[in-house]
Enzyme design. Structure first.
Site, PDB file in Angstrom:
ATOM      1  N   GLU A   1     116.702  29.364  89.596  1.00 49.25           N
ATOM      2  CA  GLU A   1     116.127  30.681  90.600  1.00 49.25           C
ATOM      3  C   GLU A   1     117.115  31.902  90.460  1.00 49.25           C
ATOM      4  OE1 GLU A   1     114.605  29.567  94.322  1.00 49.25           O
ATOM      5  OE2 GLU A   1     114.137  27.582  93.577  1.00 49.25           O
TER       6      GLU A   1
ATOM      7  N   SER B   1     118.129  21.609 101.086  1.00 51.35           N
ATOM      8  CA  SER B   1     117.880  22.310 102.169  1.00 51.35           C
ATOM      9  C   SER B   1     118.655  22.089 103.461  1.00 51.35           C
ATOM     10  CB  SER B   1     116.289  22.312 102.337  1.00 51.35           C
ATOM     11  OG  SER B   1     116.014  22.636 103.632  1.00 51.35           O
TER      12      SER B   1
END
Ligand code: ARG
Length: 461
Positions: free
Chosen positions: A289, A276
Site C-alpha cells: 500500500e 492492526s
C-alpha cells in the site's frame, strides 16, 4: 563574508540568507562537486592557467576535504549558501591563494549543471541495479510456478486461465523496459557541461575535452547557454522513475488483492506485513500500500520539475535551485520502493490451490469451448453464440461446462464430441496457448530464459 560580497554595501538580510541558501539539501552533491573540481583544477594545470603545483595542491586538499566530509568532520555553513561555495571556502581556508584560483574559468552555473548531472547519472545507475534485482526475483519466482494455473482477468472478471509464472512475467517485461529506458536516458545525459561558465563560456583557453575525459563523459555539451539551462535530463529521469512507480504500483495493487481473504492467492511473510492496533486478526499489506501511495509523490516530483522549467528564459535562473529537492525525493522514494518490494515479493508464499480453485469454478474455459468448435469447422461467430447459450444453460441449472453430458453439449451444437472434456480442461486451456508470448510451457520457458540473458547482459554493461 560572502564570496560575492565585493559589489554589495550591506549584509544579506537574515531571512533572505536562509531563504536563498541550498546547503541544507545540496550538500548531497558533495562528492560530485569535489570530483568535478578535481578534474577542473587538473585541466587548469594541464593548460598552464594555474601551475601544476597549484593544481596538485588543490586536488590533494579536495581529497582530504572529501574524507573529512565522509567522516563527519565538516560542518557546512548556511552563510556559504550552497555546496559549491562551502567547499571552495573550506579549500581556501586550508590552502589560501591556490584555493582561490579553483574557480578560474568556471561559474556555479556550469558547476551545478555538472554536479547535478553526475549525481543523476550515479543514481540512475543505482536504480538500474535495483530494477535488475527485482527482475531476477520475479523470474526466479516464475520458474517455480510454470504449472500454477490461475485466472487471468479483464475488468477484474475471470477471463481466461494463465499461470502465475506468465502473470508475473508480464511485470518483468515492464521492468525490463524501465531498464532500457534508463539506458536511453543515460545516453542522452552523457554530456559534460563544464566550460559553459555562467552562460557564455570563457575567454580562458581551457580544454573541455580534457575535463570530459577525466570525468568519464562521452562528449561535451554543444552550446554554453543550453549547458547551464538544461534540466530536461532530470525531467527525463523523473519520467522514468514515474513509470517505474506506475509499474510497482500496479503490481502492489495485485498483491493487495491477492492477499485479501476474497482471493487468498498469496500470503506475505510476517516480516513484510503489519498488524492492526485494534483488530487482532489483521495482517495488512502495508508495504504494498505504501509503495502504491508513494507513487503519487514521484509524479509530484516530475510535475515540480516540469513546472519549474516551463516559464524561465535562458540561461540560469534561481528557480532552478528547486530542481534538486524534487529529484532527491524521487530518487530516495524509487530506490526504497524497489528494494522493499523485491524483498516482499521474494518472501511471499503462493497459494497454488486457491489459484487453481479460482480458475476452475466458472466459465474461464468458454473461449476454449468455442475454439474447439471452430477447430471442427464451425464458423467462430456461430461457435461463440452456441457457447454463450451453453453458458446461460449452465448458469440456469447450476453446472459448469465440464459437468455437462455429451448429449447436452450436442443440443447446442452437433459438432461437440467426447473429446470436448479434454479440450476445455484447465491444463489444455493453458498449455495449448503455447505460441510465442503465450502462457504455455514453452513460451514461458522462453520468457524465463530471455530474462536471464537480459539480466546477464545488462549487468555486464
Ligand atoms: N545553488 C545554486 C543552484 O542550485 C547554484 C547555482 C547558483 N548560481 C547563481 N547564479 N546564483 O542552482
Amino acid at each position: 563574508m560572502k564570496l560575492w560580497a565585493g559589489r554589495f554595501g550591506k549584509e544579506t538580510d537574515k531571512l533572505v540568507n536562509d531563504f536563498n541558501s541550498s546547503i541544507g539539501f545540496d550538500k548531497r552533491l558533495y562528492r560530485q562537486d569535489i570530483t568535478g573540481s578535481m578534474a577542473h583544477a587538473s585541466m587548469l594545470g594541464d593548460c598552464g592557467i594555474i601551475s601544476h603545483k597549484e593544481a596538485e595542491l588543490i586536488v590533494k586538499t579536495l581529497g582530504e576535504i572529501l574524507d573529512d566530509i565522509e567522516n563527519g568532520k565538516i560542518e557546512f555553513s548556511i552563510d556559504c549558501e550552497d555546496i559549491h561555495m562551502n567547499i571552495e571556502t573550506i579549500l581556501t581556508q586550508r590552502i589560501g591563494d591556490a584555493g582561490k584560483k579553483l574557480h578560474t574559468a568556471r561559474s556555479r552555473n556550469d558547476q551545478v549543471a555538472l554536479d547535478f548531472r553526475m549525481y543523476a547519472m550515479d543514481e540512475l545507475k543505482a536504480v538500474r541495479v535495483l530494477l535488475l534485482r527485482l527482475i531476477d526475483v520475479i523470474t526466479a519466482k516464475a520458474e517455480l510456478h510454470t504449472d500454477t494455473v490461475m485466472p487471468g482477468y479483464t475488468h477484474l472478471q475471470r477471463a481466461q486461465p494463465v499461470t502465475f509464472a506468465h502473470y508475473i512475467l508480464a511485470y518483468a517485461e515492464m521492468f525490463k523496459r524501465d531498464v532500457t529506458r534508463i539506458n536511453d536516458c543515460l545516453c542522452r545525459m552523457d554530456e559534460m557541461p563544464l566550460g559553459a561558465g555562467a552562460l557564455a563560456s570563457t575567454t580562458h583557453k581551457i580544454d573541455r575535452e580534457n575535463v570530459c575525459r577525466r570525468l568519464g563523459f562521452t562528449r561535451i555539451t554543444a552550446n554554453s547557454m543550453d549547458s547551464v539551462s538544461d534540466r530536461d535530463f532530470a525531467v527525463e529521469a523523473l519520467s522514468d522513475f514515474s513509470l517505474i512507480m506506475t509499474h510497482l504500483s500496479r503490481f502492489s495493487e495485485e498483491i493487495i488483492l491477492w492477499c485479501s481473504w476474497e482471493f487468498k492467492f498469496i500470503e506475505l511473510d510476517d516480516a513484510y506485513s503489519t498488524g492492526s492496533s485494534i483488530m487482532p486478526q489483521k495482517k495488512n499489506p502495508d508495504v504494498a500500500e505504501l509503495v502504491r501511495g508513494k507513487t503519487g509523490r514521484v509524479y509530484g516530483d516530475l510535475t515540480t520539475m516540469l513546472t519549474m522549467l516551463k516559464g524561465i528564459p535562458l540561461a540560469y535562473n534561481k528557480d532552478m535551485q528547486e530542481d534538486k529537492e524534487a529529484f532527491f525525493d524521487a530518487v530516495d522514494t524509487v530506490k526504497i520502493c524497489l528494494e522493499v518490494f523485491a524483498d516482499m515479493f521474494d518472501t511471499c508464499v503462493v497459494r497454488k490451490d486457491n489459484m487453481r480453485k479460482a480458475a476452475s469454478g466458472g466459465f474461464i474455459n468458454a473461449t476454449d469451448c468455442a475454439d474447439y468448435l471452430a477447430k471442427k469447422g464451425v464458423p467462430f461467430r456461430d461457435a461463440y453464440k452456441a457457447v454463450g447459450k451453453l453458458v446461460a444453460h449452465c448458469i440456469e441449472c447450476g453446472k459448469y461446462l465440464d459437468q455437462l453430458t455429451v448429449e447436452e453439449f450436442k443440443q447446442f451444437c452437433p459438432a461437440f464430441e467426447s473429446d470436448i472434456y479434454e479440450a476445455i480442461s484447465l491444463e489444455t486451456c493453458v498449455n495449448a496457448r503455447d505460441i510465442p508470448g503465450g502462457p504455455g510451457k514453452n513460451s514461458v520457458a522462453a520468457q524465463i530464459s530471455a530474462n536471464k540473458t537480459f539480466i546477464k547482459e545488462e549487468t555486464a554493461l
